[in-house]
Design a protein around this motif. Sequence first.
Motif, mmCIF file in Angstrom:
data_model
loop_
_atom_site.group_PDB
_atom_site.id
_atom_site.type_symbol
_atom_site.label_atom_id
_atom_site.label_comp_id
_atom_site.label_asym_id
_atom_site.label_seq_id
_atom_site.Cartn_x
_atom_site.Cartn_y
_atom_site.Cartn_z
ATOM 1 N N THR A 7 0.779 -1.235 0.000
ATOM 2 C CA THR A 7 0.000 0.000 0.000
ATOM 3 C C THR A 7 0.812 1.289 0.000
ATOM 4 O O THR A 7 0.281 2.336 -0.349
ATOM 5 C CB THR A 7 -0.973 0.035 1.201
ATOM 6 O OG1 THR A 7 -0.224 -0.058 2.415
ATOM 7 C CG2 THR A 7 -1.995 -1.089 1.110
ATOM 8 N N ASP A 8 2.078 1.250 0.391
ATOM 9 C CA ASP A 8 2.865 2.487 0.437
ATOM 10 C C ASP A 8 2.951 3.164 -0.923
ATOM 11 O O ASP A 8 2.683 4.359 -1.052
ATOM 12 C CB ASP A 8 4.276 2.236 0.973
ATOM 13 C CG ASP A 8 4.328 2.140 2.487
ATOM 14 O OD1 ASP A 8 3.273 2.268 3.135
ATOM 15 O OD2 ASP A 8 5.441 1.933 3.015
ATOM 16 N N ARG A 11 -0.447 4.452 -2.324
ATOM 17 C CA ARG A 11 -0.836 5.635 -1.561
ATOM 18 C C ARG A 11 -0.017 6.855 -2.001
ATOM 19 O O ARG A 11 -0.544 7.953 -2.118
ATOM 20 C CB ARG A 11 -0.639 5.381 -0.071
ATOM 21 C CG ARG A 11 -1.257 6.438 0.821
ATOM 22 C CD ARG A 11 -1.080 6.133 2.312
ATOM 23 N NE ARG A 11 -1.617 4.826 2.667
ATOM 24 C CZ ARG A 11 -0.891 3.849 3.246
ATOM 25 N NH1 ARG A 11 0.374 4.024 3.539
ATOM 26 N NH2 ARG A 11 -1.459 2.697 3.539
ATOM 27 N N SER A 12 1.268 6.657 -2.311
ATOM 28 C CA SER A 12 2.135 7.774 -2.692
ATOM 29 C C SER A 12 1.736 8.386 -4.030
ATOM 30 O O SER A 12 2.092 9.525 -4.318
ATOM 31 C CB SER A 12 3.596 7.330 -2.731
ATOM 32 O OG SER A 12 3.869 6.543 -3.881
ATOM 33 N N SER A 16 -5.712 3.638 -4.454
ATOM 34 C CA SER A 16 -5.885 2.488 -3.570
ATOM 35 C C SER A 16 -5.105 1.320 -4.173
ATOM 36 O O SER A 16 -4.664 1.381 -5.325
ATOM 37 C CB SER A 16 -7.368 2.112 -3.469
ATOM 38 O OG SER A 16 -7.834 1.623 -4.726
#
Length: 69
Positions: A7-8, A11-12, A16
């Motif tokens: 998810t990093d 998200r960046s 999603s």
Amino acid sequence: MLDRLFTDHPRSVGESYGAHFLVATRFGTTMIGAGLACLIHGLVPGLFKTTGSRAIGELHDRMVTHRRR
């Protein structure tokens, strides 16, 4: 650890996990298709004359246009 892997990065870039999966999958399938067209073009130069360069341009436009800063 799993958060970093899954998810990093999505998200960046403002996505999603699911949205990033779909975008990356579309990019990947486009690149595979264009790569196959380039290989065929190497064998038969009259075929797929602009497929590879067109795909690169379209992918670049999509990535730059949709990039979130």
